[in-house]
Design a protein around this motif. Structure first.
Motif, PDB file in Angstrom:
ATOM      1  N   TYR A  55       0.799  -1.224   0.000  1.00 21.68           N
ATOM      2  CA  TYR A  55       0.000   0.000   0.000  1.00 21.68           C
ATOM      3  C   TYR A  55       0.837   1.282   0.000  1.00 21.68           C
ATOM      4  O   TYR A  55       0.289   2.373   0.130  1.00 21.68           O
ATOM      5  N   GLN A  92      -6.401   4.299   7.882  1.00 21.36           N
ATOM      6  CA  GLN A  92      -6.619   5.703   7.541  1.00 21.36           C
ATOM      7  C   GLN A  92      -6.692   5.896   6.030  1.00 21.36           C
ATOM      8  O   GLN A  92      -7.496   6.690   5.530  1.00 21.36           O
ATOM      9  N   GLN A  93      -5.865   5.172   5.319  1.00 22.25           N
ATOM     10  CA  GLN A  93      -5.865   5.271   3.860  1.00 22.25           C
ATOM     11  C   GLN A  93      -7.161   4.719   3.265  1.00 22.25           C
ATOM     12  O   GLN A  93      -7.773   5.347   2.388  1.00 22.25           O
ATOM     13  N   ARG A 153      -2.895   1.891   6.990  1.00 20.20           N
ATOM     14  CA  ARG A 153      -3.800   1.285   6.014  1.00 20.20           C
ATOM     15  C   ARG A 153      -5.255   1.623   6.346  1.00 20.20           C
ATOM     16  O   ARG A 153      -6.054   1.907   5.442  1.00 20.20           O
ATOM     17  N   ASP A 157      -9.997   7.092   4.208  1.00 23.64           N
ATOM     18  CA  ASP A 157      -9.700   8.526   4.107  1.00 23.64           C
ATOM     19  C   ASP A 157     -10.103   9.243   5.391  1.00 23.64           C
ATOM     20  O   ASP A 157     -10.757  10.288   5.378  1.00 23.64           O
TER      21      ASP A 157
END
Length: 401
Positions: free
Chosen positions: A157, A336-337, A334, A340
């Motif tokens: 990622y 948070q990604q 990951r 978003d």
């Protein structure tokens, strides 16, 4: 019937080494102290609790033989209260709460749920695990140690060493601020010896002076086992052949700490609370668990959060605060990604990188931290989630009342 949280407490976390403050305290003794503290705070007397559901990962030696029942008998709880030990690896403490919530929904009554792990006394992995030691299963699942999985997540990622270290520094900063401002005071139960003398009243593992330069000097912890002996990178790449190589970014400073600790949550129906003169602090809106791909292993918080939110009829934007266990920095990055999510809403008082991860207790600990922070900051909805060894995830959505 809804399930409610009436109280949630935890011990401070001691370093999981022979020189740690809690090393001389047995798993049963620490569990009993926490159970007694929860009972005293809530006026629990007699056989009014249906069951004690207790998470514990390394169920061998002093932590074997249904530790939950041993803890009840070692405590001041009525001997008519049974005990159930469970193991969902790192999510055991949260899964204990989730199981209690589901039983309350079905039959009412009250349960004490939580967990313990004395990692200084019972070493992680000392109970064995088929997925790691059975060659046929290990090869079929492309088993690799968790550190390799965390580095695999980072590679897949796009998370860099600098991103992981920055998250770790921020975890330390937030934890130090939380302690300085007394944000944990409502939930912390100091550990004392049999004479009443103080053993530990503060999370012992923290390193508040940590900075990027300090972390930058640390060597990747899993590079040698990945690249040299026994060469786990090659095993992981069999499952993820589109990656040319695995970038090793994790080390002791951006991974969770090995510690001792225990936590307990009182889960009951509203009717039970009214009968005992207790006011609920939160309603459990939804619980979830899931299985995930076992080589990358630690991605469970993303799909299990989706499942929990769907069960609660909520979207990610409805949640005010998140507790995502900091098993490794890449796990939180990951999460948070994927959603978003503003990092300011995630682990606002630090996490396991700063304070440690007492395996069987952590899930209940982060739930207590979440509830305290919802109350402190006057917010309503929170979600706690953990990644789980061998590829699983667990989550709980709570609504502050």
């Amino acid at each position: 019937m809804d399930a409610y949280i009436f109280d949630a407490i935890r011990s401070p976390r001691g370093k999981g080494r022979p020189d740690g403050a809690l090393h001389e305290v047995t798993s049963v003794a620490l569990s009993a102290q926490i159970l007694d503290a929860l009972a005293a705070r809530n006026g629990i007397r007699g056989p009014v609790i249906e069951d004690v559901i207790w998470g514990n990962v390394t169920q061998v030696g002093e932590q074997g033989g249904c530790l939950a029942r041993s803890a009840v008998l070692a405590s001041g709880l009525d001997q008519a209260i049974p005990g159930l030990s469970i193991n969902r690896f790192c999510a055991s403490g949260l899964e204990a709460v989730n199981l209690a919530a589901q039983q309350v929904r079905a039959t009412g009554g009250a349960f004490i749920a939580g967990g313990v792990e004395m990692m200084s006394r019972v070493p992680m992995g000392s109970d064995g695990a088929a997925i790691a030691v059975d060659p046929s299963l290990a090869m079929a699942t492309r088993f690799v140690p968790q550190g390799i999985s965390a580095d695999l997540i980072a590679t897949e990622y796009g998370f860099t060493r600098e991103m992981a270290d920055a998250l770790a520094v921020e975890s330390q900063r937030r934890a130090a601020r939380a302690w300085a401002e007394g944000r944990f005071a409502k939930s912390i139960v100091p550990v004392r010896d049999r004479n009443g003398l103080m053993i530990l009243e503060h999370d012992e593992y923290m390193r508040p002076g940590t900075d990027m330069a300090t972390l930058g000097a640390l060597k990747p912890a899993f590079q040698e086992m990945g690249e040299v002996m026994p060469g786990f990178d090659k095993v992981a790449l069999m499952k993820y052949p589109h990656l040319e190589r695995i970038t090793h970014i994790h080390h002791a400073g951006n991974s969770s700490g090995i510690v001792d600790g225990a936590a307990a949550v009182l889960v009951a129906s509203k009717d039970w609370g009214e009968a005992h003169g207790l006011k609920p602090r939160a309603r459990i809106r939804a619980v979830a668990r899931i299985g995930t791909e076992p080589t990358i292993m630690l991605t469970g918080p993303v799909p299990v959060t989706e499942r929990a939110l769907a069960a609660a009829g909520l979207g990610i934007g409805d949640i005010d605060l998140f507790e995502v266990n900091e098993a490794f920095a890449a796990v939180v990055l990951r999460f948070q990604q994927a959603f978003d999510v503003d990092p300011a809403r995630v682990n606002v008082n630090g996490g396991a990188i700063a304070m440690g991860h007492p395996l069987g207790a952590t899930g209940a600990m982060i739930l207590a931290t979440l509830l305290d922070e919802l109350e402190r900051s006057d917010k309503t909805l929170g979600l706690a989630t953990l990644c789980v060894a061998s590829g699983m995830g667990a989550a709980t959505v709570v609504e502050r009342l």
